[in-house]
Design an enzyme around this catalytic site. Structure first.
Site, mmCIF file in Angstrom:
data_model
loop_
_atom_site.group_PDB
_atom_site.id
_atom_site.type_symbol
_atom_site.label_atom_id
_atom_site.label_comp_id
_atom_site.label_asym_id
_atom_site.label_seq_id
_atom_site.Cartn_x
_atom_site.Cartn_y
_atom_site.Cartn_z
ATOM 1 N N ALA A 119 -46.692 -54.700 -33.759
ATOM 2 C CA ALA A 119 -47.015 -55.376 -32.395
ATOM 3 C C ALA A 119 -48.313 -56.635 -32.427
ATOM 4 O O ALA A 119 -49.187 -56.722 -31.380
ATOM 5 C CB ALA A 119 -47.954 -53.781 -31.768
ATOM 6 N N GLY A 120 -48.469 -57.317 -33.661
ATOM 7 C CA GLY A 120 -49.701 -58.260 -33.966
ATOM 8 C C GLY A 120 -50.636 -57.818 -33.829
ATOM 9 O O GLY A 120 -51.468 -58.765 -33.581
ATOM 10 N N LEU A 121 -51.135 -56.534 -34.220
ATOM 11 C CA LEU A 121 -52.441 -56.375 -34.341
ATOM 12 C C LEU A 121 -52.788 -56.246 -35.363
ATOM 13 O O LEU A 121 -54.038 -55.016 -35.544
ATOM 14 C CB LEU A 121 -52.850 -54.656 -33.716
ATOM 15 N N GLY A 122 -52.110 -56.336 -36.609
ATOM 16 C CA GLY A 122 -52.980 -56.834 -37.874
ATOM 17 C C GLY A 122 -52.531 -55.173 -38.735
ATOM 18 O O GLY A 122 -53.357 -55.367 -39.973
ATOM 19 N N SER A 164 -50.015 -54.557 -40.902
ATOM 20 C CA SER A 164 -50.272 -54.754 -42.811
ATOM 21 C C SER A 164 -51.711 -55.166 -43.242
ATOM 22 O O SER A 164 -50.778 -54.674 -44.421
ATOM 23 C CB SER A 164 -49.173 -56.221 -42.189
ATOM 24 N N ALA A 165 -52.124 -55.851 -42.692
ATOM 25 C CA ALA A 165 -53.031 -56.398 -42.988
ATOM 26 C C ALA A 165 -53.714 -55.274 -43.893
ATOM 27 O O ALA A 165 -54.742 -55.026 -44.572
ATOM 28 C CB ALA A 165 -53.772 -57.564 -42.904
ATOM 29 N N ALA A 166 -54.118 -54.624 -42.450
ATOM 30 C CA ALA A 166 -54.705 -53.384 -42.656
ATOM 31 C C ALA A 166 -54.778 -52.824 -43.660
ATOM 32 O O ALA A 166 -55.177 -51.481 -44.162
ATOM 33 C CB ALA A 166 -54.937 -52.563 -41.009
ATOM 34 N N ASP A 212 -55.917 -62.041 -40.775
ATOM 35 C CA ASP A 212 -55.695 -60.913 -40.998
ATOM 36 C C ASP A 212 -56.671 -60.237 -41.790
ATOM 37 O O ASP A 212 -57.584 -58.741 -41.348
ATOM 38 C CB ASP A 212 -54.456 -60.521 -40.278
HETATM 39 O O1 PMV Z 1 -48.299 -61.087 -35.124
HETATM 40 P P1 PMV Z 1 -49.374 -61.489 -35.780
HETATM 41 O O2 PMV Z 1 -50.720 -61.008 -36.384
HETATM 42 O O3 PMV Z 1 -48.457 -61.277 -37.302
HETATM 43 O O4 PMV Z 1 -49.673 -62.788 -35.636
HETATM 44 C C1 PMV Z 1 -49.416 -64.217 -36.375
HETATM 45 C C2 PMV Z 1 -50.032 -65.305 -35.941
HETATM 46 C C3 PMV Z 1 -49.204 -66.134 -36.095
HETATM 47 O O5 PMV Z 1 -50.686 -67.710 -35.714
HETATM 48 C C4 PMV Z 1 -48.126 -66.465 -35.812
HETATM 49 C C5 PMV Z 1 -48.782 -66.550 -37.826
HETATM 50 C C6 PMV Z 1 -50.056 -66.697 -38.749
HETATM 51 O O6 PMV Z 1 -50.051 -66.499 -39.823
HETATM 52 O O7 PMV Z 1 -51.409 -67.093 -38.475
#
Ligand code: PMV
Length: 354
Positions: free
Chosen positions: A120-123, A125-127, A168
């Protein structure tokens, strides 16, 4: 009593500058009050046993043998067997720690609980990397500090997914706000904002296997798409990238001064740029439009965005002003997960017992 270590880390949202940051432009991100926790404790049998209960989407468990790389029997909690790639980050962390620090292979039970939706773009994986590495280094008594944990987690994220920005892992480790500029991460002290995150269909149970695997590579696919479109119109894209850089620069004093009207207007502008570079699927575009219509001060896609081929999965970020409840209800009616969040949350927290 057996020793137990619990590591908890926050999710992140990118406030300004996603995608443009890949080209060295400035991006501002913050930790939000949704957390992922990894608990490490001993168990009778040798090897690592991992249980994931990633709410609200699904859960999986498996026996992970990091030494031979064999994963035996992934068992879904909710009849969903295709999202095993989420576990790649746990495996990657364990293998990296074995190689780098020689951590032991006696029985370890890892239990992961999360309030962060996947893909969902909320990190998430990194978490997962930061919390797994922090929990295991503490469990095995390896000396580490925040900078080392962040570095190790970023390394694992890169190994698992090919490329990853440092945003992240920096947020999950340190919390607060970070500014990324030309790949360098700088922590900033800024006041808290009350936001609303809307997430669309984080890996729907109905999605076919092939599509769900694609989702694990969503960011990579979207970043590659931007690169391809830029090659067609390099001068136009460079102008858009420079505008995005200015936007992030303007946003910092606006947040500092609590000028939410200005912050919101900058979010709307940032969204327009993300539309222009082609990372906004219809469902996320609609969530942004509906928020703006209902009186939000600002709304934008956050993170990598999405594509219609991948089901429009992704998230939007809203500065709702007085309209929070109305927008939340509208999101729920659209079938999106609506999460009120606060920014600037604390980074890694480690607790030991036993
Ligand atoms: O959706 P996420 O959390 O994977 O965000 C990616 C952010 C990008 O700028 C599109 C890619 C990056 O590595 O910064």
């Amino acid at each position: 009593m057996q020793p137990k270590v619990r590591a908890s880390v926050p999710a992140k949202v990118i406030l300004f500058g996603e995608h443009f940051v890949v080209y060295g432009k400035r991006a501002l991100a913050t930790a939000i009050d949704r957390r992922l926790t990894v608990e490490a404790c001993g168990r009778e049998k040798r090897g690592y046993h991992v249980a994931i209960a990633t709410l609200p989407t699904f859960g999986l468990e498996l026996d992970l043998d990091a030494r031979t790389g064999a994963a035996q029997q992934v068992r879904p909690y909710k009849d969903y067997s295709t999202a095993a790639n989420a576990l790649a980050y746990v495996r990657g962390s364990v293998e990296y720690l074995e190689e780098r620090y020689g951590i032991g292979h006696e029985g370890v039970e890892l239990t992961i609980t999360s309030e962060i939706p996947l893909s969902a773009g909320l990190g998430s994986s990194a978490a997962t990397c930061v919390a797994t590495i922090a929990a295991l280094t503490a469990y095995f008594g390896v000396k580490s500090d925040l900078a080392t944990i962040r570095h190790d987690a970023h390394h694992v994220e890169q190994l698992v997914q090919g490329a990853a920005s440092p945003i992240d892992t920096a947020i999950s480790t340190h919390g607060g706000y970070v500014l990324v500029e030309r790949g360098e991460v700088q922590q900033l002290q800024l006041p808290e904002l009350e936001l609303l995150v809307g997430s669309v269909g984080s890996i729907p149970l109905s999605m076919e296997t092939a599509r769900a695997v694609d989702l694990g590579l969503k960011t990579k696919t979207l970043v590659a798409g931007v690169r391809a479109r830029r090659e067609l119109f390099p001068r136009i894209f460079d102008a858009l990238f420079n505008a995005a850089d200015e936007l992030t620069t303007e946003a910092i004093p606006a947040i500092e001064q609590g000028d939410v009207t200005r912050v919101g207007a900058l979010m709307n502008l940032n969204h327009g740029l993300l539309e222009a570079i082609g990372v906004v699927p219809r469902r996320l575009s609609e969530l942004v439009k509906v928020s703006q219509e209902l009186g939000a001060l600002g709304a934008k896609v956050t993170g990598a965005g999405g594509s219609d081929e991948l089901g429009g999965v992704g998230s939007v970020l809203v500065l709702p002003g007085e309209s929070r409840e109305k927008i939340k209800t509208a999101f729920e009616l659209e079938g999106a997960l609506a999460m009120p969040v606060r920014t600037g949350s604390a980074g890694l927290r480690l607790e030991r017992s036993g």
